[in-house]
Design a protein around this motif. Sequence first.
Motif, mmCIF file in Angstrom:
data_model
loop_
_atom_site.group_PDB
_atom_site.id
_atom_site.type_symbol
_atom_site.label_atom_id
_atom_site.label_comp_id
_atom_site.label_asym_id
_atom_site.label_seq_id
_atom_site.Cartn_x
_atom_site.Cartn_y
_atom_site.Cartn_z
ATOM 1 N N LEU A 145 -7.993 2.950 -7.737
ATOM 2 C CA LEU A 145 -7.566 3.092 -6.344
ATOM 3 C C LEU A 145 -6.290 3.917 -6.235
ATOM 4 N N MET A 146 -5.439 3.874 -7.265
ATOM 5 C CA MET A 146 -4.173 4.622 -7.215
ATOM 6 C C MET A 146 -4.385 6.116 -7.046
ATOM 7 N N ARG A 147 -5.555 6.605 -7.453
ATOM 8 C CA ARG A 147 -5.823 8.044 -7.366
ATOM 9 C C ARG A 147 -6.503 8.442 -6.056
ATOM 10 N N MET A 148 -6.727 7.479 -5.182
ATOM 11 C CA MET A 148 -7.461 7.744 -3.950
ATOM 12 C C MET A 148 -6.503 7.998 -2.773
ATOM 13 N N PRO A 149 -6.841 8.948 -1.902
ATOM 14 C CA PRO A 149 -5.981 9.222 -0.743
ATOM 15 C C PRO A 149 -5.727 7.997 0.134
ATOM 16 N N VAL A 150 -6.713 7.097 0.235
ATOM 17 C CA VAL A 150 -6.536 5.937 1.095
ATOM 18 C C VAL A 150 -5.402 5.045 0.590
ATOM 19 N N PHE A 195 -1.935 4.009 2.505
ATOM 20 C CA PHE A 195 -1.500 2.623 2.666
ATOM 21 C C PHE A 195 -0.024 2.477 2.269
ATOM 22 N N VAL A 196 0.356 3.074 1.144
ATOM 23 C CA VAL A 196 1.743 2.991 0.694
ATOM 24 C C VAL A 196 2.671 3.632 1.716
ATOM 25 N N GLN A 197 2.288 4.777 2.244
ATOM 26 C CA GLN A 197 3.135 5.452 3.227
ATOM 27 C C GLN A 197 3.254 4.642 4.508
ATOM 28 N N THR A 198 2.168 4.000 4.903
ATOM 29 C CA THR A 198 2.212 3.134 6.087
ATOM 30 C C THR A 198 3.248 2.032 5.905
ATOM 31 N N ALA A 226 10.171 -1.836 1.277
ATOM 32 C CA ALA A 226 10.356 -1.352 -0.088
ATOM 33 C C ALA A 226 9.067 -1.655 -0.839
ATOM 34 N N VAL A 227 8.514 -0.670 -1.540
ATOM 35 C CA VAL A 227 7.195 -0.799 -2.167
ATOM 36 C C VAL A 227 7.291 -0.499 -3.657
ATOM 37 N N ASP A 228 6.591 -1.295 -4.450
ATOM 38 C CA ASP A 228 6.461 -1.024 -5.878
ATOM 39 C C ASP A 228 5.025 -1.338 -6.289
ATOM 40 N N TYR A 229 4.474 -0.540 -7.208
ATOM 41 C CA TYR A 229 3.115 -0.806 -7.685
ATOM 42 C C TYR A 229 2.953 -0.233 -9.081
ATOM 43 N N ARG A 230 2.058 -0.842 -9.834
ATOM 44 C CA ARG A 230 1.734 -0.329 -11.158
ATOM 45 C C ARG A 230 0.518 -1.058 -11.708
ATOM 46 N N ARG A 284 -5.457 -4.141 -13.894
ATOM 47 C CA ARG A 284 -5.558 -4.108 -12.435
ATOM 48 C C ARG A 284 -4.316 -3.461 -11.844
ATOM 49 N N LEU A 285 -4.475 -2.995 -10.631
ATOM 50 C CA LEU A 285 -3.372 -2.458 -9.847
ATOM 51 C C LEU A 285 -2.761 -3.589 -9.025
ATOM 52 N N ILE A 286 -1.452 -3.747 -9.118
ATOM 53 C CA ILE A 286 -0.750 -4.714 -8.271
ATOM 54 C C ILE A 286 0.321 -3.973 -7.477
#
Length: 347
Positions: free
Chosen positions: A128-133, A137-140, A147-151, A166-168
């Motif tokens: 999902l990290m490679r998908m535009p959607v 979502f992160v930009q929204t 403040a956003v973090d993911y990995r 998994r992506l969290i």
Amino acid sequence: MGFPSSKIAAIDLFCGAGGLSLGLQQAGIDVVAGFDFDEACRFAYETNIGAEFVHADIAEVTPEQLVEAWGDAKVRLLAGCAPCQPFSSHRRGADTSEEKNWSLLRHFGRLVVATRPHHVTMENVVRLMRMPVFAEFVQTLRDSGYAVDYRTVHGPAFGLAQSRRRLILVASRVGVVRVPNPEPAATGTSVRDVIGGLPALRHGETDPDDALHKARRLTPLNLERIQASRPGGTWRDWPEELLAPCHRKSSGASFQAFYGRMEWDKPSPTITTQSFNFGTGRFGHPEQDRSLTLREAAMLQGFPRGYEFAPKGVAPALSTVGKLIGNAVPPPFGRAVGEVFIARTAA
């Protein structure tokens, strides 16, 4: 900004059988409701989590419904795992751009913007990290002051006996939060650690004390295949007469783990919705001539041994419960994320 006297109240979107909710509860978070479109999730969710299950299409859920569920909670968390079929590695190469599920992450974002919870978390497949959607979502979230973090995270680092990546994502509008990054767990991360103490079964047998501990009956051919399999091996260990048609093709190398046995002293492979089926992956028991049971699959996903997926006296349907288990967020992920928000809220 701290809330020392306040407990976090969480709503779990796409809650399924309650894996994420259970982990959040284990961290000390008050889960007040779970929303899901699949009515089959209701029994497991309400029985084990003890929170309201709302049967609803997330695309039609209103902000008012979430606000009502949170009640007068001073600290609010919106959590969820949007269905991942459009992003799954099992569908590599397929054109999924028109699927309805692409929009579910956008509806998650819509509800965040409309209700402004203090904290947000999402779990999903790595691709999902490679998908535009996802970028959308992160930009929204960032545009809304989070403040956003993911990995990517790996199951064994969280004490999960499963090689699941998994992506969290974690986000907060009351301070910086980070996805937990623990050292690999020293114990509890092998198949033996988790299911080694369960009663032995033959294929087709059911534990009289646990209807979920039931081994699917094998065909005579598949019984011969598993008897010819060694833990961690492949179909290349078999005699020629046991090979399936897919193994005889030039593309057979792509099916190395199909009809495979797990290894006792390593994590299991990723538990899928078909993990009770010997032919769909490395889901053969390490030493017993059978595939995994639903109970074993659930425990390898991080559910406790007593987690209920069907009412007592009702024979669990393999396909229905297998889907609930395979689609679940492993509770250890939810617990680690919950602890992040507990620490942030008290800071």
